[in-house]
Design a protein around this motif. Structure first.
Motif, mmCIF file in Angstrom:
data_model
loop_
_atom_site.group_PDB
_atom_site.id
_atom_site.type_symbol
_atom_site.label_atom_id
_atom_site.label_comp_id
_atom_site.label_asym_id
_atom_site.label_seq_id
_atom_site.Cartn_x
_atom_site.Cartn_y
_atom_site.Cartn_z
ATOM 1 N N ASN A 1 -12.401 -29.027 -9.138
ATOM 2 C CA ASN A 1 -13.213 -28.408 -10.009
ATOM 3 C C ASN A 1 -12.361 -26.809 -10.008
ATOM 4 O O ASN A 1 -12.177 -26.935 -11.841
ATOM 5 C CB ASN A 1 -14.621 -27.775 -9.358
ATOM 6 C CG ASN A 1 -14.412 -27.316 -8.765
ATOM 7 O OD1 ASN A 1 -13.768 -26.492 -7.886
ATOM 8 N ND2 ASN A 1 -15.824 -27.195 -7.909
ATOM 9 N N THR B 1 -18.838 -32.516 -12.809
ATOM 10 C CA THR B 1 -18.156 -34.048 -13.262
ATOM 11 C C THR B 1 -18.028 -34.701 -11.410
ATOM 12 O O THR B 1 -18.226 -35.921 -11.463
ATOM 13 C CB THR B 1 -16.732 -33.422 -13.157
ATOM 14 O OG1 THR B 1 -16.970 -33.342 -14.701
ATOM 15 C CG2 THR B 1 -15.614 -34.804 -13.373
ATOM 16 N N ALA B 2 -18.270 -33.932 -10.102
ATOM 17 C CA ALA B 2 -18.098 -34.647 -9.480
ATOM 18 C C ALA B 2 -18.872 -35.222 -9.039
ATOM 19 O O ALA B 2 -19.134 -36.151 -8.117
ATOM 20 C CB ALA B 2 -16.929 -33.239 -7.776
ATOM 21 N N GLY C 1 -13.378 -39.064 -11.285
ATOM 22 C CA GLY C 1 -14.231 -37.627 -11.820
ATOM 23 C C GLY C 1 -14.180 -37.054 -9.655
ATOM 24 O O GLY C 1 -14.085 -35.638 -9.409
ATOM 25 N N ILE C 2 -14.177 -37.785 -8.773
ATOM 26 C CA ILE C 2 -13.685 -37.054 -7.714
ATOM 27 C C ILE C 2 -12.621 -36.915 -7.036
ATOM 28 O O ILE C 2 -12.767 -35.926 -6.639
ATOM 29 C CB ILE C 2 -14.367 -38.579 -6.275
ATOM 30 C CG1 ILE C 2 -16.018 -38.733 -6.435
ATOM 31 C CG2 ILE C 2 -14.153 -37.942 -4.660
ATOM 32 C CD1 ILE C 2 -16.481 -40.129 -6.248
ATOM 33 N N THR D 1 -10.732 -35.238 -9.211
ATOM 34 C CA THR D 1 -10.601 -33.972 -9.520
ATOM 35 C C THR D 1 -10.880 -32.769 -9.115
ATOM 36 O O THR D 1 -12.218 -31.983 -9.092
ATOM 37 C CB THR D 1 -11.092 -33.976 -10.645
ATOM 38 O OG1 THR D 1 -10.369 -35.360 -11.839
ATOM 39 C CG2 THR D 1 -10.299 -32.685 -11.865
ATOM 40 N N SER E 1 -25.076 -34.279 -14.368
ATOM 41 C CA SER E 1 -24.811 -35.392 -13.820
ATOM 42 C C SER E 1 -25.483 -36.076 -13.218
ATOM 43 O O SER E 1 -25.613 -36.931 -13.312
ATOM 44 C CB SER E 1 -24.346 -34.042 -12.305
ATOM 45 O OG SER E 1 -25.705 -33.722 -11.294
#
Lengths: 317, 393
Positions: free
Chosen positions: A147, A192-193, A142-143, A145, A112
């Motif tokens: 996980n 991702t986040a 990304g935020i 979605t 990240s």
């Protein structure tokens, strides 16, 4: 103030937090309904004398504060007792799972940062241009979605449809190529986040620094643009990112709880979920305490990183 | 060929309220080793004029017109790399707020060394030695410790000196100082000016000094340009500016210098405030504040002209003394009703009407001025130290 004194000072302020964390972890189990003896005897009917002797054996007849101190003494020597459910020692059980969680957490964390920091810098320099827009949209997605969903979709596409990776972990040691290959998807899922958050934070922080007078000053001194951006503006921008990145270490453990379930990853998160559903309180206690300690240590490291990055912080007090 | 030639420099800022011409058709030259002052109130565009020389104007500002030539080279035509090598090496600048100019997370020494390395002046141990000797040259008491200090650990005066040392590190031919004495207390100001005068002589560096303080100009400058609302209104050698101010704004600035031992209450010698640059006044920009304004001033924009002949001056060059007032083209009927009173140290008084209409009248509250602020900032200037060029109206 020297960096050593600053470190000591910060470490000392962590002590009350640690006491609070242990008290909460300890109290957690005592707040839970039911009698531990019931759990011990498997909810069978036993005569009061046996109950009393069991109480005495586990020090449950003592006042709460004494029980707490005894527990703290045990924990301090890494003695977590044994699980009434599995009958195994809690310490080794948790320790066996720890490397898996650390491996996943650290690789997700590094990924990240490796994505978020450069993306944030590019977006800040490009301010309003196409690269800035792309990173803005990417970060938003990304935020937004979740996980667990991302993990399932990745598994479905790459594991089930394409068959590129296994759906469950291979029977191989943690430090092996097969394992590393399997870890790609959970790492992406977990990273991702955080990557999205780091990107946005890096961008806004860098943008703010680029407006500062010392940046114009650095250009006025005839420094190369690369030096102006990567040596001066970047280092000043990092404090905000370090805060979040440091605290995310703890959040990664939380995220692991979900992601480890999706990928059947034998880490602490999975252990925690299993133990809660089995009411295996000593294990829950040990895992929660470990997460709390990790958070405190991460906080401490963040503060130290501040002092290394920005001399004003270590001179200030 | 002068060291620096600025021709018709025009800088605009695009703001929400409209287009602001912060610098409008500026022309001047600076000779090698010369100390040149740009004087004006805050908001006149002095800092913008300085930053433009190094092309440091950032969005929403832009240099829209004009030419800047440094040793004959076209600065506005430089590539990014030529520009980088020019900055800091040929021409260096010290910003108005010195502490903010240095990066807070590196030591003073690191930043001086870094500047020298960027221009291949010195590296390693040699760079360190040179940096410390520079800090010593700008009269920092303990150069070794200043070298390892972070910017926030320095006092205002020390930070200013450290920034000047950084600017001098690559032996620039031109040093641009933006309000170097602002925010310093009076004794520190005097010391700093002394240091600057010394440095200009030993390094043979030309200085463009931006200030609102005429005392500073009297102390250490050779020539000066007075700026009002983005325009040059008067350009002259410093003595001529003080003994023979030829623009009412210059006269007003001189009259507003406070003086020790002057018991009278002073009113602001230039009433009002600088105009909004989005909507500049028609005609002469100074006319709404000018006590001598006539009808013509509101309609016709005066050009910078030679005093005697009234001929427009060719860009940036001689004559030495030029002023942008209708008085000098014969368009003003009443003339400029102020006179210069020169008081020497023994208190002898002489009046010099210096080619103006001469009649002594009180255009403005009997305000009086001094060629320089007194003893504390001007100990021994050979040109003006003995006398006080003084105006009374």
């Amino acid at each position: 103030m020297s960096i050593v004194r600053y470190t000591l000072r910060r470490a000392l302020t962590s002590v009350p937090v640690l006491i609070g964390a242990t008290a909460l972890t300890f109290g957690l189990v005592h707040l839970a309904p039911g009698d531990p003896i019931d759990v011990l005897v498997g909810f069978d009917h036993v005569d009061p004398a046996t109950r009393a002797s069991l109480r005495a054996e586990y020090n449950l007849d003592r006042p709460l504060w004494q029980q707490y101190l005894l527990w703290v003494r045990d924990v301090a020597t890494l003695e977590f007792g044994e699980s009434p459910i599995t009958g195994r020692d809690v310490g080794p059980t948790v320790a066996g799972r720890l490397p898996h969680t650390i491996a996943l957490g650290v690789s997700a964390w590094l990924l990240s940062l490796a994505i978020g920091i450069p993306a944030g810098i590019v977006a800040a320099v490009d301010d309003g241009g196409p690269a800035d827009e792309v990173s803005r949209i990417g970060a938003l997605v990304g935020i937004a979605t979740p996980n667990f969903w991302l993990g399932l979709v990745l598994l479905f596409v790459f594991g089930v449809q394409l068959g590129w990776v296994r759906v469950t972990p291979p029977d191989a040691p943690l430090a092996s190529l097969e394992m590393a290959w399997f870890m790609v998807l959970p790492t992406i899922t977990l990273a991702t986040a955080l990557a999205a958050v780091v990107t946005r934070l890096m961008r806004s922080s860098m943008r703010r620094e680029l407006e500062r007078e010392y940046v114009r000053g650095a250009r006025a001194r005839g420094l190369r643009e690369r030096t102006v951006l990567l040596k001066h503006a970047l280092r000043n921008s990092l404090t905000a990112v370090v805060t979040v990145a440091g605290l995310q270490i703890a959040l990664l453990l939380d995220g692991a709880v979900v992601v480890e379930q999706v990928f059947s990853w034998p880490g602490m998160g999975q252990l925690l979920v299993e133990s809660i559903s089995r009411r295996d309180f000593p294990v829950v206690q040990a895992v929660v305490l470990l997460i709390a300690v990790a958070t405190i240590v991460a906080n401490l490291l963040v503060d130290l990183a501040y002092a290394v990055i920005d001399p004003r912080i270590r001179h200030d007090r | 060929m002068a060291l620096l030639e600025v021709d018709d420099l025009t800088v605009q800022f695009y703001t929400e309220d409209g287009v602001v011409r912060a610098v409008d058709g500026f022309s001047y030259e600076i000779e090698r080793g010369e100390t040149f002052a740009i004087v004006g109130e805050s908001g006149a565009g002095k800092s913008v004029a300085s930053l433009s020389l190094l092309r440091l104007i950032e969005r929403p500002g832009e240099i829209v017109d004009g030419e800047i030539r440094f040793r004959g080279r076209d600065v506005l035509g430089f590539s990014q790399d030529e520009l980088r090598q020019f900055r800091g090496n040929d021409a260096a600048i010290a910003f108005q707020n010195p502490e903010a100019m240095l990066d807070p997370v590196y030591t003073v020494g690191e930043q001086i060394v870094e500047t020298m390395r960027a221009h291949d002046i010195a590296t390693g141990e040699a760079a360190r030695d040179r940096a410390i000797s520079l800090l010593e040259r700008v009269d920092i008491a303990d150069p070794e410790s200043a070298y390892t200090d972070y910017p926030h650990e320095l006092s205002g005066g020390m930070a200013q000196r450290a920034v000047i040392a950084t600017a001098l590190s690559c032996d620039p031919d031109l040093l641009i100082l933006d309000e170097p004495t602002t925010g310093l207390d009076v004794t520190i100001q005097a010391q700093l000016l002394e240091t600057l005068t010394d440095l200009a002589e030993t390094f043979d560096t030309a200085i463009q000094l931006v200030t609102h303080d005429l005392g500073v100009v009297a102390d250490c400058c050779d020539r000066a340009l007075v700026m009002y609302a983005g325009r040059a209104v008067e350009r002259a050698p410093v003595e001529e500016l003080f003994y023979d101010p030829s623009h009412p704004y210059t006269a007003g600035l001189l009259a507003s210098i406070p003086r020790i031992g002057d018991g009278r209450d002073r009113l602001p010698a230039v009433p009002g405030s600088p105009p909004d640059l989005v909507q500049v006044p028609t005609g002469c920009r100074f006319h709404p504040r000018c006590p001598y304004a006539e009808d013509v001033c509101a309609t016709r924009d005066p050009k910078l002209v030679e005093l005697e002949t009234g001929n427009p001056v060719p860009d940036g060059r001689r004559p030495d003394h030029a002023s942008a007032c209708h008085e000098h083209t014969g368009n003003l009927e009443g003339g400029l009703d102020y006179e210069v009173r020169i008081v020497d140290d023994r208190g002898n008084d002489s009046t010099d009407s210096s080619g103006q209409d001469g009649a002594v009248s009180d255009g403005l509250d009997g305000a009086e001025s001094d060629g320089q602020t007194d003893d504390e900032t001007a100990p021994d200037d050979p040109e003006t130290g003995g006398d006080h060029g003084e105006r009374s109206r």
